[in-house]
Design a protein around this motif. Structure first.
Motif, short mmCIF file in Angstrom:
data_model
loop_
_atom_site.label_atom_id
_atom_site.label_comp_id
_atom_site.label_asym_id
_atom_site.label_seq_id
_atom_site.Cartn_x
_atom_site.Cartn_y
_atom_site.Cartn_z
N GLY A 165 -19.95 -16.80 8.10
CA GLY A 165 -18.65 -17.18 8.33
C GLY A 165 -17.97 -15.86 8.92
N PRO A 166 -16.51 -15.91 8.83
CA PRO A 166 -15.82 -14.68 9.11
C PRO A 166 -16.21 -13.29 8.79
N PHE A 167 -16.82 -13.42 7.60
CA PHE A 167 -17.18 -12.13 6.79
C PHE A 167 -18.45 -11.42 7.70
N ASP A 168 -19.27 -12.37 8.37
CA ASP A 168 -20.45 -11.98 8.92
C ASP A 168 -20.11 -10.66 10.03
N GLU A 169 -18.83 -10.77 10.52
CA GLU A 169 -18.54 -9.99 11.57
C GLU A 169 -18.00 -8.44 10.80
N MET A 170 -17.81 -8.51 9.57
CA MET A 170 -17.42 -7.16 8.87
C MET A 170 -17.95 -6.77 7.77
N LYS A 171 -19.31 -6.45 7.99
CA LYS A 171 -20.36 -6.09 7.30
C LYS A 171 -19.98 -4.70 6.18
N GLU A 172 -19.22 -3.80 6.74
CA GLU A 172 -18.95 -2.76 6.35
C GLU A 172 -17.75 -2.81 5.49
N ALA A 173 -16.82 -3.73 5.62
CA ALA A 173 -15.57 -3.97 4.96
C ALA A 173 -15.68 -4.28 3.50
N PRO A 174 -15.08 -3.32 2.55
CA PRO A 174 -15.35 -3.66 1.01
C PRO A 174 -14.38 -5.11 0.82
N ILE A 175 -14.98 -5.95 0.25
CA ILE A 175 -14.16 -7.14 -0.22
C ILE A 175 -13.81 -6.94 -1.75
N LEU A 176 -12.73 -7.22 -2.02
CA LEU A 176 -12.23 -7.17 -3.35
C LEU A 176 -12.14 -8.54 -3.92
N SER A 177 -12.90 -8.86 -5.11
CA SER A 177 -12.94 -10.32 -5.49
C SER A 177 -12.41 -10.14 -6.92
N GLY A 178 -11.28 -10.87 -7.23
CA GLY A 178 -10.91 -11.11 -8.63
C GLY A 178 -9.77 -12.01 -8.77
N ILE A 179 -9.29 -12.04 -10.00
CA ILE A 179 -8.10 -13.06 -10.24
C ILE A 179 -6.78 -12.12 -10.52
N PHE A 180 -5.70 -12.52 -9.94
CA PHE A 180 -4.50 -11.69 -10.08
C PHE A 180 -3.20 -12.46 -10.46
N THR A 181 -2.29 -12.16 -11.18
CA THR A 181 -0.96 -12.74 -11.32
C THR A 181 -0.08 -12.34 -10.27
N GLU A 182 0.96 -12.74 -10.15
CA GLU A 182 1.82 -12.42 -8.82
C GLU A 182 2.18 -11.07 -9.14
N GLN A 183 2.61 -10.72 -10.42
CA GLN A 183 2.77 -9.26 -10.96
C GLN A 183 1.58 -8.51 -10.18
N GLY A 184 0.27 -8.98 -10.64
CA GLY A 184 -0.77 -8.15 -10.61
C GLY A 184 -1.22 -7.82 -9.17
N LEU A 185 -0.62 -8.93 -8.41
CA LEU A 185 -0.93 -8.69 -6.63
C LEU A 185 -0.17 -7.46 -6.21
N ARG A 186 1.22 -7.85 -6.70
CA ARG A 186 2.24 -6.53 -6.24
C ARG A 186 1.68 -5.17 -6.60
N LYS A 187 1.06 -5.05 -7.95
CA LYS A 187 0.54 -3.95 -8.19
C LYS A 187 -0.62 -3.51 -7.22
#
Lengths: 376, 544
Positions: A43-65
């Motif tokens: 998919g779209p990530f096939d085009e960006m093999k070097e870009a680090p991808i962050l995976s996780g679960i966030f609250t709204e506040q956590g996302l702002r941080k």
């Protein structure tokens, strides 16, 4: 007992496939959670093999941080998958604000670093984020790595997968590992859910490692920042793998010689006996005591499965050139690759490591009594 | 006692003694075996005068009194001849008519065993039967997710490493570059600790060696035995069995002339060299072989005159500093065998053990550290040292392991624990507890004397005369009349029994914990104790 399913395929697949395999193998697991590891993305990530991808679960506040922190560090968002979920989660699934999958551009000043240095810095950033989220539990970070996505949640695997719409077309991978249980040996905690990830290495495990505490103490005393966590006894498998590969520069066929070495009588007969005696002695504190079956993914896109000496956990590998899967149950394999030659299915025993290389053309079986391939 | 006899301060009655002989006149055959066998001549032939009143059964004769003499056993009350409670009299009595009984209160004897101003010296252990090791339980039983194993049929690898283990990175690197890798021995985790030729009788020593050899050669159990400070018989030094032996060098250097001279003739290397700096039974004190036991043979092996006491100094001789001496000694011993033999120090349990350990972590040659706790046994020591000096082994070994964890060197400098392991007969449980607290191996001495040779000593101050060469079982005597009581082959047989049963019991502990592929060193999550303070101190679980 956990149900495990991993697949490596030339054509990118949807993770829902792996979750469906878990569902087929459902008998015997409690469906208390799901962990997914995706690598070699399509998919779209096939085009960006070097870009680090962050995976996780966030609250709204956590996302702002998170946004503030990443901005300060000079990371720019390159692409993201927005997982919008219904307001009410299904029974048994906690309510979350944001399931995050976001690819970043590396900061400009990182250009001066070597690839190894960049990898170490990515580990550092992940650990920083994890630490930032610990106090208020507003940030849970599973991985921050190029070409890798991880998703974990509590609840029945298929229910969770449908709730998160994991069948979406932008989410596809050539390597998928899935595990269908929240770790129940210790406290319920998403950090205790397999698969585990560290610096390009990921493993998931069936069983319980009773040598956990001494191994954890040893790894923790290695002064490597990534050796933290240990909410599950199985996390040490990932860290030992990283240690063996990155610190000791050993091949994957040595992994089993570290976690469950041959007994001395057999070792004496091994063509590399001298080396393996040294390895056994020096890595004795990393010897596990299962029953354990470990399935893992390496940075070179190999997939492997290894049984411990006791061989008390099921495990099978099968498939066809271009697509192979390893699973804890044959029915899982049947559901996903029904058109394979079942005569070639292989159930690794107490001496076996099974490796499916990056080209996905064949299953390589390393018996522990065979000569080592790559001594250094 | 006649009424006009002078009472001296040390005049004691039988009641004042720790051990009181009970003798049954009706069953005594007057055979004299008990008086002959008593190692300390605490009993002697007694001639008793007894008044007999005879009352005739008629009215014509009046009752009369007569005095009769009868013979029997009398316990001597002079403190120099105090009964030691060994009960050899009971053992030899054909009619079971005699036995020592322990007093029902604190004895008065102990105030008087210092005649001539010399405090009491004895063998044995600290006179305290209690201990923390017996209280530790194994609570992490494998259920459901990791099934318990079959102790009888599953394969187990119960081995430990003796020697400096390099960190994996360094070892891999050394393999590539061909650099020196310290010698490491893979051995059985239960070691027969240091008991010297001299402290033990020739029959006992030979029996132990024979048993150890059988375990190695016939049963493939790599059991090792330490010589103690007293050298090693020349034939053993030149035999292929030397590889089962750990040679000890201590501050008196007894026997080392012989050992050094034998090096060119050695067929195999010894297992290791233990440098003794201390001992749990007499911490901070040197070895002691009292003159009673220094006969011609012992004198020859040790290179000393006959019939003189051999007190080793409390510390090794040094020119500059003790740390330097330790480092140099370790290095010299390595050099003597071409860097092929592990060399490690043994110290007594002490609150300063961590300083020693920290020093050793920085010494690349230190092959381990043996710590001997306060309950360790000895052939001869001052009573005050045994009873009141020293550090318990459990917390000492735990602290030491945690120091190693802190610096990331756990299992790289193996820790060996000794001192009262199995003193109440629970050898495997005590050993497993110490291993899970962090010990890589266990040393036993007194236990093997008790189990393999029938040593009578106890923490109730029974017998404990190992120091004067009068061991009634012939275990610690150099008198042929005594040590011929001990059958070499039977001792060897019992050594084998002890190790086999220990092995089974250890498996019975490890299998339910789900452990089989390696010795569970530092598996503290398996341990629990019903004493909150002890649990906190040992960082194990408090369970009630």
């Amino acid at each position: 007992m956990c149900r495990l399913f991993a697949i490596t395929s030339e054509t990118p697949l949807s993770p829902i496939l792996a979750v469906e395999a878990l569902d087929v193998m459902k008998e015997g697991h409690d469906g208390s959670g799901v962990g997914l590891f995706l690598r070699d993305l399509g998919g779209p990530f096939d085009e960006m093999k070097e870009a680090p991808i962050l995976s996780g679960i966030f609250t709204e506040q956590g996302l702002r941080k998170l946004d503030q922190h990443m901005m300060d560090k000079g990371f720019m968002t390159k692409y993201k998958i927005s997982i919008k979920v219904p307001k009410t989660p299904p029974p048994g699934v906690p309510k979350r604000d944001i399931y995050l999958i976001r690819a970043y551009e590396l900061p400009e000043e990182w250009e001066q670093y070597t690839q190894d240095e960049i990898y170490e810095k990515l580990v550092e950033v992940r650990l920083e984020l994890r630490k930032m989220g610990e106090a208020q539990e507003d940030m849970i970070v599973f991985s921050f790595w190029p070409d890798v996505i991880m998703i974990k949640e509590i609840g029945d695997p298929l229910t969770v997968a449908r709730y998160l719409h994991l069948d979406r077309k932008e989410l596809k991978a050539r390597i998928i590992m899935a595990q269908g249980r929240q770790n129940t040996n210790y406290a319920i905690n998403l950090y205790a859910c397999h698969p585990f990830f560290l610096r390009g290495y990921s493993t998931m495990t069936n069983g319980e490692n009773t040598a956990f505490i001494p191994i954890q103490e040893y790894l923790s005393s290695r002064n490597y920042p990534g050796y933290i966590g240990y909410q599950s006894d199985s996390e040490v498998f990932t860290h030992i793998l990283h240690y063996a590969r990155e610190k000791l520069k050993l091949g994957i066929d040595c992994y089993k010689h570290i976690v469950t070495p041959l007994q001395d009588d057999n070792l004496d007969l091994h063509p590399d006996a001298d080396f393996l005696h040294h390895l056994k002695r020096t890595c004795r504190k990393l010897i596990i005591d299962g029953p354990n079956c470990v399935i893992g993914s390496l940075p070179d896109h190999s997939l492997f499965m290894v049984q411990d000496r006791k061989k008390l956990r099921p495990g099978v590998v099968g498939g066809k050139p271009g697509m192979y899967a390893v699973a804890s149950e044959i029915c899982g394999l049947d559901a996903i690759i029904p058109d394979r030659d079942k005569n070639k299915d292989f159930q690794p025993m107490h001496l076996d490591t099974v490796i499916i290389g990056p080209n996905r053309q064949e299953v390589q079986i390393c018996r522990q009594t065979q000569p080592l391939h790559h001594l250094h | 006692m006649p009424s006009n006899t002078t009472i001296t301060p040390s005049t004691l009655s039988v009641k004042d003694h720790l051990w009181q002989i009970f003798w049954n006149k009706n069953r005594c055959t007057l055979c004299g075996r008990c008086t002959a066998v008593c190692p300390v001549q605490a009993i002697e032939l007694g001639v008793f005068r007894k008044r007999v009143i005879e009352s005739p059964m008629n009215l014509t004769e009046t009752p009369s009194t007569s005095f009769k003499v009868y013979y029997g056993i009398r316990q001597r009350t002079d403190p120099a001849y105090a009964c030691i409670g060994c009960a050899m009299c009971n053992l030899v009595c054909p009619n079971d008519c005699i036995a020592p009984m322990r007093t029902d209160e604190a004895d008065k004897l102990k105030f008087h065993i210092n005649r001539g101003g010399t405090p009491r010296r004895r063998g044995g252990r600290r006179n305290d039967p209690g201990g923390i090791l017996d209280q530790i339980k194994f609570i992490r039983i494998s259920m459901l997710t990791d099934p318990a194993l079959d102790a009888g049929r599953h394969e187990f690898e119960l081995r430990t490493l003796l020697g400096r283990v390099l960190p994996p990175e360094e070892e891999m690197n050394a393999l590539k570059t061909g650099d020196w890798i310290p010698p490491v021995r893979e051995i059985y985790p239960l070691i027969i600790g240091a008991m010297s030729f001299g402290a033990l009788s020739p029959t006992m020593w030979e029996g132990l060696q024979l048993g150890v050899t059988y375990l190695n050669e016939e049963l493939k159990m790599p059991v090792r035995i330490c010589t103690g400070e007293g050298g090693c018989p020349p034939r053993l030094l030149r035999s292929r069995f030397l590889k089962y032996v750990i040679l000890q060098v201590a501050s008196g250097y007894f026997g080392w002339d012989e050992i050094i001279h034998a090096i060119p003739d050695m067929k195999v290397d010894p297992c290791a060299v233990e440098i003794k700096y201390g001992q749990g039974a007499k911490p901070g004190d040197g070895g002691l072989l009292m003159w009673y036991k220094v006969n011609k043979l012992i004198a020859a092996i040790r290179g000393v005159p006959e019939g003189v006491s051999l007190p080793s100094p409390p510390t090794h001789q040094t020119l500059y500093s003790i740390e330097e001496s330790v480092a140099k000694m370790i290095q010299s011993m390595y050099m003597a065998w071409g860097f092929r033999v592990p060399v490690y120090p043994k110290i007594s349990g002490t609150s300063t053990a961590m300083a020693v350990l920290n020093n050793l972590t920085r010494n690349p040659y230190a092959a381990g550290l043996a710590i001997d706790g306060e309950d360790g046994g000895t052939g001869a020591a001052y009573n005050v040292s045994m009873n009141h000096m020293g550090h318990p082994i459990a917390s000492n070994i735990r602290d030491a392991y945690q120091v190693l964890v802190k610096v990331g060197k756990q299992n790289e400098i193996p820790l060996f624990a000794g001192g009262g392991v199995g003193k109440n007969g629970n050898l495997a449980a005590n050993a497993a507890a110490l291993i899970m607290l962090g010990a890589s191996g266990i040393q036993i001495g007194k236990y093997i004397m008790q189990a393999a040779a029938g040593c009578l000593g106890s923490e109730g101050d029974r017998c404990n005369i190992c120091n004067i060469g009068l061991c009634p079982k012939g275990i610690t005597s150099q008198d042929p009349r005594l040590y011929r009581r001990l059958d070499v082959d039977k001792v060897a047989e019992r050594v084998v029994d002890v190790f086999l049963s220990f092995d089974s019991e250890l498996k019975k502990i490890l299998a339910p914990l789900g452990r089989s592929t390696s010795l569970p060193i530092g598996m503290s999550d398996a341990l629990g104790i019903a004493d909150a303070d002890a649990a906190a101190r040992l960082t194990i679980k408090y369970v009630v």
